[in-house]
Design a protein around this motif. Structure first.
Motif, PDB file in Angstrom:
ATOM      1  N   ARG A  88       0.811  -1.166  -0.022  1.00  0.00           N
ATOM      2  CA  ARG A  88      -0.092   0.263  -0.031  1.00  0.00           C
ATOM      3  C   ARG A  88       0.865   1.145  -0.015  1.00  0.00           C
ATOM      4  NH1 ARG A  88      -5.060  -0.985   3.996  1.00  0.00           N
ATOM      5  NH2 ARG A  88      -5.837  -2.648   3.271  1.00  0.00           N
ATOM      6  N   TYR A 122      -8.817   4.542  -1.664  1.00  0.00           N
ATOM      7  CA  TYR A 122      -8.899   3.436  -2.078  1.00  0.00           C
ATOM      8  C   TYR A 122      -7.842   2.612  -1.359  1.00  0.00           C
ATOM      9  CZ  TYR A 122      -8.462  -0.741  -4.643  1.00  0.00           C
ATOM     10  OH  TYR A 122      -8.093  -2.031  -5.258  1.00  0.00           O
ATOM     11  N   LYS A 125      -8.372   1.643   2.320  1.00  0.00           N
ATOM     12  CA  LYS A 125      -9.023   0.505   2.810  1.00  0.00           C
ATOM     13  C   LYS A 125      -8.962  -0.744   1.984  1.00  0.00           C
ATOM     14  CE  LYS A 125     -12.870   3.505   4.291  1.00  0.00           C
ATOM     15  NZ  LYS A 125     -11.857   4.199   5.022  1.00  0.00           N
ATOM     16  N   ASN A 126      -8.146  -0.774   0.931  1.00  0.00           N
ATOM     17  CA  ASN A 126      -7.892  -1.971  -0.138  1.00  0.00           C
ATOM     18  C   ASN A 126      -6.497  -2.179  -0.524  1.00  0.00           C
ATOM     19  OD1 ASN A 126     -10.833  -2.253  -0.957  1.00  0.00           O
ATOM     20  ND2 ASN A 126     -10.517  -0.139  -1.364  1.00  0.00           N
ATOM     21  N   HIS A 127      -6.179  -3.384  -0.478  1.00  0.00           N
ATOM     22  CA  HIS A 127      -4.771  -3.799  -1.119  1.00  0.00           C
ATOM     23  C   HIS A 127      -4.612  -3.279  -2.696  1.00  0.00           C
ATOM     24  CE1 HIS A 127      -1.106  -5.820  -0.257  1.00  0.00           C
ATOM     25  NE2 HIS A 127      -1.306  -6.657  -1.333  1.00  0.00           N
ATOM     26  N   ASN A 129      -3.624  -3.557  -6.549  1.00  0.00           N
ATOM     27  CA  ASN A 129      -3.614  -4.525  -7.382  1.00  0.00           C
ATOM     28  C   ASN A 129      -3.252  -3.825  -8.833  1.00  0.00           C
ATOM     29  OD1 ASN A 129      -6.253  -3.400  -8.742  1.00  0.00           O
ATOM     30  ND2 ASN A 129      -7.291  -4.727  -7.253  1.00  0.00           N
ATOM     31  N   ALA A 132      -5.735  -1.149 -10.413  1.00  0.00           N
ATOM     32  CA  ALA A 132      -6.065  -0.033  -9.576  1.00  0.00           C
ATOM     33  C   ALA A 132      -4.940   1.027 -10.077  1.00  0.00           C
ATOM     34  CB  ALA A 132      -5.646  -0.316  -7.990  1.00  0.00           C
TER      35      ALA A 132
END
Length: 194
Positions: A88, A122, A125-127, A129, A132
Motif C-alpha cells: 500500500r 482506495y 481500505k484496499n490492497h 492491484n 488499480a
C-alpha cells in the motif's frame, strides 16, 4: 494568506529547524512550502506533517519564488491504512512520484487533487492491484491530455503509462518493482485457488 485542502507528497530537511514540504492542493496545484521551525521540539506542526496526510493548509504566497510559507496545518485524514503494509505504501509512493513527474509547480489542476484523494482513499481500505495502478495511470494520462477517457470516441492502443513516459521523458523507477510485486502476488493467489 490562502487556505486549501492539500495532500502531503514529500518533505525534506531545509535547515536544522525547518522543512520544505511538497503538496498537491485542491486550489493551488502542486506547491512547495517552507515549514519554519517544523523540526523544533515544540512546534505547531508536530504530528501534522507526515507523508500522504490529507490536510487543510494555510499558505502565505511568496512574491519572489515558488517556495511559499506554511502558516497552519489541520489534519483531515491521515490515511492510516496506507501504512498498514508495504505494498500500500509502495503504491502510494508511486502515485506521488508519477504526479511529481507529470505536473508543473504552481499549476492549478483541480482534477489532480481529486484523483490523488480517491487513490489514497482506495489504498486506505484496499490492497493495491494491477487494475488499480492501471486506472490511476489512465486517469492521470487523461488529465494530462495524452490519452482519451476509456469511453472516448477513439480507441487508442497506447498504454497510458507509455503515453505519460513519452510526454514527460520518463516514468518513476519505482513502477517496475511495484508491478512485479503485484503480479507475483496475483500469481500466488491464483495457485492457492487452483
Amino acid at each position: 494568506m490562502q487556505t486549501t485542502a492539500a495532500i502531503l507528497l514529500r518533505k525534506r530537511k531545509f535547515s536544522d529547524t525547518s522543512l520544505i514540504v511538497s503538496w498537491c492542493t485542491e486550489s493551488l496545484g502542486c506547491i512547495q512550502t517552507m515549514a519554519k521551525g517544523a523540526r523544533r521540539a515544540k512546534t505547531p506542526f508536530a504530528g501534522k506533517l507526515d507523508l500522504f496526510f490529507e490536510t487543510e493548509i494555510s499558505v502565505v504566497p511568496s512574491r519572489k519564488s515558488t517556495l511559499h510559507t506554511l502558516a497552519e496545518v489541520v489534519v483531515r485524514n491521515p490515511f492510516a491504512g496506507i501504512r498498514e503494509n508495504y505494498q500500500r505504501t509502495q503504491a502510494a509512493a508511486y502515485f506521488v512520484e508519477l504526479i511529481e513527474i507529470c505536473t508543473e509547480r504552481d499549476h492549478h489542476e483541480p482534477e489532480l487533487y481529486s484523483l490523488l484523494q480517491r487513490a489514497f482513499g482506495y489504498l486506505d481500505k484496499n490492497h493495491p492491484n494491477l487494475r488499480a495502478i492501471s486506472h490511476f495511470e489512465a486517469e492521470l494520462a487523461r488529465i494530462a491530455g495524452v490519452h482519451p477517457a476509456p469511453a472516448g470516441p477513439k480507441k487508442i492502443n497506447t498504454d497510458p503509462a507509455f503515453a505519460l513516459g513519452n510526454l514527460f521523458g520518463k516514468l518513476p523507477l519505482s513502477r517496475t518493482p511495484l508491478l512485479k510485486s503485484l503480479a507475483s502476488e496475483t500469481k500466488s493467489k491464483a495457485r492457492e485457488v487452483a
